[in-house]
Design an enzyme around this catalytic site. Structure first.
Site, PDB file in Angstrom:
ATOM      1  N   TYR A 101       0.842  -1.194   0.000  1.00  0.00           N
ATOM      2  CA  TYR A 101       0.000   0.000   0.000  1.00  0.00           C
ATOM      3  C   TYR A 101       0.877   1.243   0.000  1.00  0.00           C
ATOM      4  O   TYR A 101       1.863   1.327   0.734  1.00  0.00           O
ATOM      5  CB  TYR A 101      -0.901   0.034   1.235  1.00  0.00           C
ATOM      6  N   GLU A 189      -3.410   7.679  -4.031  1.00  0.00           N
ATOM      7  CA  GLU A 189      -3.293   6.378  -3.384  1.00  0.00           C
ATOM      8  C   GLU A 189      -3.096   5.265  -4.406  1.00  0.00           C
ATOM      9  O   GLU A 189      -3.731   5.274  -5.453  1.00  0.00           O
ATOM     10  CB  GLU A 189      -4.575   6.128  -2.589  1.00  0.00           C
TER      11      GLU A 189
END
Ligand code: GDP
Ligand code: MN
Length: 383
Positions: A101, A189
């Site tokens: 992530y 993101e």
């Protein structure tokens, strides 16, 4: 402004971020064309403005043409969290070894960008934050310097154990930071950031939120605005130079001045009502603007009563009245309209409204207006 995955990837690609080849398709014909240009296996991904598409069945891998067509057709006809899928991204699938992530957000408290990285990628990051917060590594960026290469390396060594990959990931992160900063994003993101079997890194899923206040600096992003899921009421208001924000309630509000608009929503809430929108028709209000405001409010099926709260300063009450009368003539207003007008040319305005014979409900004070608006929407005000 929220950019969907395909647009986010488009923007990230400009900054040199590694994105798998792919094409957007709105129908089966376009899916076919996309597949013909790609190597198998491919991945078909629903383009909707919500996360968790994978779990909902909106992301499918396919190893041949028949399978890809069949899955694309299914995804194009499904709904994800109540939102109908209108288009899919057809991409070459990555042979994923591990998922990470990577995200950058503005932290409202410190007013700084914060980089977040985790080896627990691919899954819902909020869930990781809740159950295993130590798995998310954070780094606050000093605005004056931006993200510095050594900081990026330090962070990437925390989630990658292999030196070569960590260094490669640092370069990746620096590009993501440039993208975030240059585009005035609130969020950029990548989840998952995928490491493939050959040791290559890919932005397999991407999401960018652009700060709406910075949009005038980015005319190049306007073409990426998603028209399938945009709040059309808000867009239309923007075009008409009205500040409008959709809310969940049932009282349509039309007010001049942002401060008065906030106060109007507060007083409605105070008496137990729920505003359907924030709407500031601005300072010098021409009749067409009032009419447009009314049109936008009426388009919301949740609206059961409409509260006009006008304080005439630069905005003249008679101008507002003129707009209202015009709106009533041209639009089909079924909801009761409660109106409080005070200030410049108040008397003229009141007379105009009376003479128009329109079914308006004038009130004297803001409080009275809020209570009437709640009552006329069929709710019981808390007094
Ligand atoms: P989300 O569910 O909306 O977050 O959509 P993602 O794009 O993140 O996809 C969800 C999951 O599908 C990922 O975490 C992957 O496990 C899987 N996935 C997506 N794209 C690919 C791909 O190209 N190859 C493989 N093997 N899996 C993929
Ligand atoms: Mn994802």
């Amino acid at each position: 402004m929220k950019l969907l995955e395909y647009s986010s990837k488009e923007v990230m690609k400009e900054f040199g971020i590694n994105v798998q080849p792919g094409f957007l398709a709105r129908n089966m014909e376009e899916v076919r064309q996309a597949i013909d240009k790609l190597n198998f296996p491919v991945v078909i991904k629903a383009q909707v403005p919500v996360g968790g598409r994978g779990k909902a069945g909106g992301i499918k891998l396919a190893s041949n043409k028949e399978e890809a067509l069949e899955k694309a057709e299914k995804i194009l006809s499904m709904k994800i969290k109540g939102i109908p899928v209108k288009k899919v991204l057809v991409s070459e699938a990555i042979d994923i070894d591990r998922e990470f992530y990577l995200g950058i957000v503005i932290d409202r408290r410190s007013g700084k960008a914060v980089v977040m990285a985790s080896a627990e990628g691919g899954v819902d990051i909020e869930e990781v934050a809740r159950t295993k917060p130590e798995a998310i590594h954070k780094l606050e960026v000093t605005p004056r310097w931006g993200l510095r290469p050594f900081e990026a390396r330090e962070l990437m060594f925390k989630i990658f154990d292999d030196k070569k990959t960590a260094l490669k990931a640092s370069g990746f992160l620096l590009k993501l930071y440039s993208c975030f900063a240059e585009k005035d994003a609130q969020l950029a993101e990548i989840n998952p950031l995928a490491l493939d079997k050959q040791g290559e890194l890919w932005a397999v899923d991407a999401k960018i939120l652009i700060d709406d206040n910075a949009l005038p600096r980015h005319p190049e992003l306007e073409s990426l605005r998603d028209m399938d899921y945009a709040d059309l009421k808000e867009l239309e208001a923007k075009e008409a130079d009205l500040s409008f924000v959709s809310l969940d309630g049932y009282i349509g509000c039309c007010v001049n001045g942002a401060g008065l608009a906030m106060a109007t929503m507060d007083i409605i809430k105070k008496y137990g009502g729920e505003p359907a929108n924030f709407l500031d028709i601005g300072g010098s209000s021409r009749p067409e603007k009032v009419r447009k405001a009314m049109e936008i409010i009426l388009r919301d099926p949740k609206v059961r009563s409409i509260y006009f709260n006008i304080f005439g300063g630069i905005t003249r009450c008679d101008d507002v009245a003129k707009g209202l009368i015009q709106a009533f003539k041209e639009l089909n207003v079924k909801q009761p309209v409660i109106i409080r007008l005070t200030g410049t040319n108040e008397d003229i305005a009141r007379k105009m409204l009376e003479e128009s014979g329109l079914p308006l409900h004038p009130v004297k004070t803001m409080r009275e207006g809020a209570i009437r608006a709640i009552e006329m929407a069929g709710e019981k005000p808390l007094i």
